[in-house]
Every structure is written in structure tokens, then in C-alpha cells.
Design a protein around this motif. Structure first.
Motif, PDB file in Angstrom:
ATOM      1  N   LYS A  47       0.805  -1.275   0.005  1.00 38.26           N
ATOM      2  CA  LYS A  47       0.035  -0.094   0.083  1.00 38.26           C
ATOM      3  C   LYS A  47       0.675   1.013   0.026  1.00 38.26           C
ATOM      4  O   LYS A  47       0.279   2.206  -0.081  1.00 38.26           O
ATOM      5  CB  LYS A  47      -0.793  -0.017   1.290  1.00 38.26           C
ATOM      6  CG  LYS A  47      -2.115  -0.605   1.208  1.00 38.26           C
ATOM      7  CD  LYS A  47      -2.968  -0.246   2.524  1.00 38.26           C
ATOM      8  CE  LYS A  47      -3.464   0.894   2.637  1.00 38.26           C
ATOM      9  NZ  LYS A  47      -4.916   1.355   2.320  1.00 38.26           N
ATOM     10  N   ASN A 136      -6.520  -0.146  -1.187  1.00 35.80           N
ATOM     11  CA  ASN A 136      -5.908   0.707  -2.306  1.00 35.80           C
ATOM     12  C   ASN A 136      -4.561   1.359  -1.907  1.00 35.80           C
ATOM     13  O   ASN A 136      -4.087   1.474  -0.777  1.00 35.80           O
ATOM     14  CB  ASN A 136      -7.133   2.144  -2.145  1.00 35.80           C
ATOM     15  CG  ASN A 136      -7.312   2.476  -0.757  1.00 35.80           C
ATOM     16  OD1 ASN A 136      -7.807   1.942   0.260  1.00 35.80           O
ATOM     17  ND2 ASN A 136      -6.311   3.496  -0.294  1.00 35.80           N
ATOM     18  N   TYR A 140      -5.426   7.019  -1.522  1.00 34.67           N
ATOM     19  CA  TYR A 140      -6.524   7.051  -2.740  1.00 34.67           C
ATOM     20  C   TYR A 140      -7.753   6.330  -2.547  1.00 34.67           C
ATOM     21  O   TYR A 140      -7.933   6.091  -1.207  1.00 34.67           O
ATOM     22  CB  TYR A 140      -5.744   6.260  -4.099  1.00 34.67           C
ATOM     23  CG  TYR A 140      -6.395   6.379  -5.267  1.00 34.67           C
ATOM     24  CD1 TYR A 140      -6.354   7.747  -5.836  1.00 34.67           C
ATOM     25  CD2 TYR A 140      -7.257   5.468  -6.035  1.00 34.67           C
ATOM     26  CE1 TYR A 140      -7.180   7.925  -7.123  1.00 34.67           C
ATOM     27  CE2 TYR A 140      -7.788   5.710  -7.191  1.00 34.67           C
ATOM     28  CZ  TYR A 140      -7.691   6.996  -7.734  1.00 34.67           C
ATOM     29  OH  TYR A 140      -8.424   7.107  -9.005  1.00 34.67           O
ATOM     30  N   SER A 142     -10.806   4.110  -1.942  1.00 30.48           N
ATOM     31  CA  SER A 142     -10.947   2.933  -1.411  1.00 30.48           C
ATOM     32  C   SER A 142     -11.734   1.963  -2.670  1.00 30.48           C
ATOM     33  O   SER A 142     -12.654   2.644  -3.397  1.00 30.48           O
ATOM     34  CB  SER A 142     -11.754   2.591  -0.218  1.00 30.48           C
ATOM     35  OG  SER A 142     -11.189   3.357   0.745  1.00 30.48           O
ATOM     36  N   PRO A 143     -11.315   0.692  -2.811  1.00 34.70           N
ATOM     37  CA  PRO A 143     -11.961  -0.311  -3.927  1.00 34.70           C
ATOM     38  C   PRO A 143     -12.979  -1.000  -3.445  1.00 34.70           C
ATOM     39  O   PRO A 143     -13.166  -1.186  -2.288  1.00 34.70           O
ATOM     40  CB  PRO A 143     -11.031  -1.220  -3.937  1.00 34.70           C
ATOM     41  CG  PRO A 143      -9.954  -1.396  -2.653  1.00 34.70           C
ATOM     42  CD  PRO A 143     -10.393  -0.178  -2.072  1.00 34.70           C
ATOM     43  N   HIS A 148     -11.082  -2.958  -9.193  1.00 34.85           N
ATOM     44  CA  HIS A 148     -10.400  -1.964  -8.516  1.00 34.85           C
ATOM     45  C   HIS A 148      -9.198  -2.272  -7.890  1.00 34.85           C
ATOM     46  O   HIS A 148      -8.341  -1.682  -8.098  1.00 34.85           O
ATOM     47  CB  HIS A 148     -11.434  -1.177  -7.431  1.00 34.85           C
ATOM     48  CG  HIS A 148     -12.437  -0.613  -8.023  1.00 34.85           C
ATOM     49  ND1 HIS A 148     -13.686   0.123  -7.133  1.00 34.85           N
ATOM     50  CD2 HIS A 148     -13.052  -0.197  -9.184  1.00 34.85           C
ATOM     51  CE1 HIS A 148     -14.359   0.474  -7.833  1.00 34.85           C
ATOM     52  NE2 HIS A 148     -14.160   0.581  -8.904  1.00 34.85           N
ATOM     53  N   GLN A 152      -4.967  -1.489  -9.483  1.00 39.65           N
ATOM     54  CA  GLN A 152      -3.937  -0.778  -8.612  1.00 39.65           C
ATOM     55  C   GLN A 152      -2.924  -1.675  -7.941  1.00 39.65           C
ATOM     56  O   GLN A 152      -1.859  -1.305  -7.696  1.00 39.65           O
ATOM     57  CB  GLN A 152      -4.561   0.101  -7.880  1.00 39.65           C
ATOM     58  CG  GLN A 152      -5.298   1.165  -8.403  1.00 39.65           C
ATOM     59  CD  GLN A 152      -5.651   2.650  -7.736  1.00 39.65           C
ATOM     60  OE1 GLN A 152      -6.400   2.037  -6.584  1.00 39.65           O
ATOM     61  NE2 GLN A 152      -5.165   3.797  -8.011  1.00 39.65           N
ATOM     62  N   ARG A 283     -13.634   7.092  -8.904  1.00 40.10           N
ATOM     63  CA  ARG A 283     -12.953   6.594  -9.706  1.00 40.10           C
ATOM     64  C   ARG A 283     -13.172   6.630 -11.263  1.00 40.10           C
ATOM     65  O   ARG A 283     -12.122   7.096 -11.988  1.00 40.10           O
ATOM     66  CB  ARG A 283     -12.634   5.099  -9.626  1.00 40.10           C
ATOM     67  CG  ARG A 283     -11.979   4.644  -8.428  1.00 40.10           C
ATOM     68  CD  ARG A 283     -12.063   3.021  -8.215  1.00 40.10           C
ATOM     69  NE  ARG A 283     -11.226   2.891  -6.712  1.00 40.10           N
ATOM     70  CZ  ARG A 283     -10.109   2.154  -6.845  1.00 40.10           C
ATOM     71  NH1 ARG A 283      -9.427   1.818  -7.922  1.00 40.10           N
ATOM     72  NH2 ARG A 283      -9.452   2.225  -5.695  1.00 40.10           N
TER      73      ARG A 283
END
Ligand code: TXA
Ligand code: MG
Length: 325
Positions: A47, A136, A140, A142-143, A148, A152, A283
Motif C-alpha cells: 500500500k 488501495n 487514494y 478505496s476499492p 478496482h 492498482q 474512480r
């Protein structure tokens, strides 16, 4: 395949000290065995998260959890009974067997039982809790889907357990208990404040600061790369114009701006739907070739308070200078 629904494989990877992205009802988490400090280091590295930042431990049972915390105050127990599995994290005094790397050396550990069938079935197969922040890159958005995460952090995780889109869409509400036993709200989240206060009575509020103890207290967080401005959409458009802007509105699209540059969080006006759509919409707008994202707040009630909290932290004005390398 790195993405799938194979709970047995996920368990195998975690037992071997690997990293697995797990679905929860709030957002996807980046999980490792909380009792394996080396595996937990992998989370911080993937991360690029500062290590002063503690992680939440996830489990499937209060019985297991009791062996990791010094005590479960009666009010914490009442909240757990009412809201778990669900989007609530409790900060409880930890036993020394919880590694320092999980709590960043703090005396309390964040714990929660998430509500997702695949992840609950995974957790029942594990004797240890899963340390997991949102999956994430630090700071950034959050997925809320497996894709997603793959976009990343795909290179950095060993497996992504795909549980579909997150049902709540916003991180858990965090409640801590001070040494005098009084409950404090550390982060607005998926459980409405009103619902918690109906059980706990009024919560003390922890205010955002520039020098936070934890990332959930950072003024800038959950932020897109495109500069986001928050306010009254008409006024923002008067200031920034209609060229080079994308729009994030609650119910209605703005006239005079191309629809492909706009997202509505919930045309029917449902705050739950708005929460579900928030991070994916941000996003998508962040991928567009625009200079600004102009956004408006949602009604400040229920989960709307948490949505507005995330929008405020996504604001360009709150973005901090990049840390020196
Ligand atoms: O919904 C959620 O909470 C998601 C899913 C994956 O469970 N997790 C999540 O984790 O949002 P994370 O690490 O992105 O945010 C957790 C917040 C951070 O701000 C962290 O600093 C704070 O909780 N936190 C965790 N343990 C803490 C502790 N012992 N004391 C104070 N704050 C703590
Ligand atoms: Mg996070």
C-alpha cells in the motif's frame, strides 16, 4: 487466475504468509495473517502506507476475538451483538499477543466482524485474525470491486477473492472506548451515527487534524488525482466553467454538460445507493481527461454524514503536500 472465488486457495495463501484481497460489505481489504509480523509488513509495503498507521483485525467470531483483547466493555459487547457482522469497528485494549506492527504500537486494537459470505467462510477456516486495511494505495479512493483492486495492486497481491461489488460501499464506522469507559467516534462510516447513539447515547467526536494519530483522521484521504471541488454546483460551475469539468451530483445531472462527464450517486435519492456508488463514481470521473471534478454534498443524515465526510476529504483544498522522498 489471480482473481476468483476460491476460499480454500485464499486460506492456503494466507497460512503461508501471503497477501489476499478480501471482499467486505464496506470496501475490499488487503489481508494478511495478523499474527505473522512479516506478512503484515507486506501490507504496508504493497500500500506504501506509513507504518505509524494501525490496521483493523477481522474475524468471524466473538469467541476468538475475546482471546485477543483485554476486555470487552459492556457497551462494546452491546454494539457487537447489535451490529456484527457489519460495518462497525471497535477499538479495544489489546493483549500483548497482538503484534505491535498491527496496532502501530498503540494500546488498543481495531477489530470487526465483516458481513460478506465468502470472507466469513474464509475466516472460519483460519485460527488467526486477518489484518486488513482498505486495498488501495495509501491516500487514494478505496476499492469497492475486485477489478478496482486488480487495477492498482494486482501485481502486489497473491490472490483476489471476488465477492462482487461491496454492498455498503463506505468504510466501517469506528468507535473507541476511552480509559473512563466513554465511547468516542473516530470515523463516520457504514453504520449511521444515529443507530449507534440509540444504543450508546451521545458519542464524543474525534476531530480531524493535520497531525493525526491515524489515517482515518487525516483531512486529506480517499482522494482522486483530479482536483475535486465541493460545494453548490451552480456556484462551482460559475467559477470553473463548463469546459474541462466532470460533475458528481446526488440526484440530478447538470444541464449543458455532456452526460458522459457526469455521475449521479442516486437518481432516486437513496443515501444507501449513493454510498454504494460513491467510490466507483469517483474512480470513473478520475479517469476522464478533465481538469476538475465538481461535486455536491448529499443530505446530512444517516449514512449521508459518512458520504459527506469522504467528499470533504477528497477535496483538493485538503490535499497535503507530498511527503518528501
Ligand atoms: O470498512 C473498513 O473498515 C475497511 C474494511 C477492509 O474492513 N478497512 C479500512 O481500513 O477502512 P483502513 O486501514 O483503510 O482504515 C482503518 C482506520 C485507519 O484510519 C486506522 O488508522 C484506524 O482505522 N485504526 C485502526 N486501528 C486503530 C487503533 N488501534 N487506534 C486508532 N485508530 C485505528
Ligand atoms: Mg483506507
Amino acid at each position: 487466475m489471480k482473481i476468483g472465488k476460491d476460499v480454500v486457495k485464499a486460506a492456503r495463501v494466507l497460512k503461508a504468509g501471503g497477501l489476499v484481497a478480501i471482499p467486505t460489505e464496506t470496501v475490499y481489504g488487503l489481508a494478511a495473517n495478523a499474527f505473522d509480523p512479516q506478512a503484515v509488513v507486506g501490507i504496508y509495503e504493497a500500500k506504501q502506507r506509513p507504518s505509524f498507521n494501525p490496521l483493523i483485525m477481522h474475524t468471524d467470531s466473538l469467541t476468538k476475538l475475546r482471546t485477543w483483547v483485554e476486555e470487552l466493555p459492556p457497551l462494546a459487547n452491546a454494539l457487537a451483538e447489535r451490529f456484527w457482522p457489519g460495518p462497525l469497528t471497535l477499538l479495544l485494549p489489546r493483549k500483548t499477543l497482538v503484534p505491535d506492527i498491527v496496532t502501530a504500537g498503540l494500546p488498543r486494537v481495531g477489530v470487526r466482524i465483516p458481513q460478506n459470505p465468502l470472507t466469513l467462510s474464509l475466516l472460519t477456516q483460519l485460527a488467526f485474525p486477518l489484518a486488513a486495511p482498505s486495498a488501495n494505495p495509501f491516500g487514494y479512493i478505496s476499492p469497492t470491486t475486485a477489478e478496482h483492486v486488480a487495477q492498482q495492486l494486482g501485481e502486489k497481491v497473491d490472490y483476489i477473492l471476488d465477492g462482487g461489488p461491496a454492498q455498503v460501499g463506505i468504510e466501517s464506522t469506528i468507535v473507541g472506548f476511552e480509559s473512563d469507559g466513554s465511547p468516542t467516534l473516530y470515523r463516520l462510516g457504514g453504520i449511521a451515527l444515529e443507530a449507534i447513539e440509540a444504543i450508546s447515547g451521545p458519542l464524543k467526536r474525534f476531530t480531524l487534524s493535520e497531525n493525526p494519530q491515524t489515517s482515518g483522521m487525516l483531512k486529506s484521504h480517499y482522494a482522486p488525482r483530479v482536483a475535486l471541488h465541493l460545494g453548490n454546483l451552480e456556484e462551482l460551475i460559475a467559477e470553473f466553467g463548463t469546459q474541462n469539468v466532470a460533475i458528481l451530483s446526488f440526484r440530478e445531472a447538470v444541464k449543458g454538460i455532456e452526460r458522459s462527464l457526469q455521475r449521479q450517486l442516486s437518481p432516486s435519492g437513496s443515501l444507501n445507493e449513493a454510498a454504494q456508488n460513491l467510490f466507483a463514481s469517483l474512480r470513473e470521473l478520475d479517469q476522464l481527461p478533465v481538469q476538475y471534478i465538481l461535486a455536491e454534498e448529499v443530505p446530512a443524515q444517516g449514512i449521508g454524514l459518512a458520504i459527506n465526510d469522504r467528499l470533504q476529504r477528497a477535496r483538493f483544498e485538503h490535499r497535503q503536500k507530498p511527503a518528501e522522498k
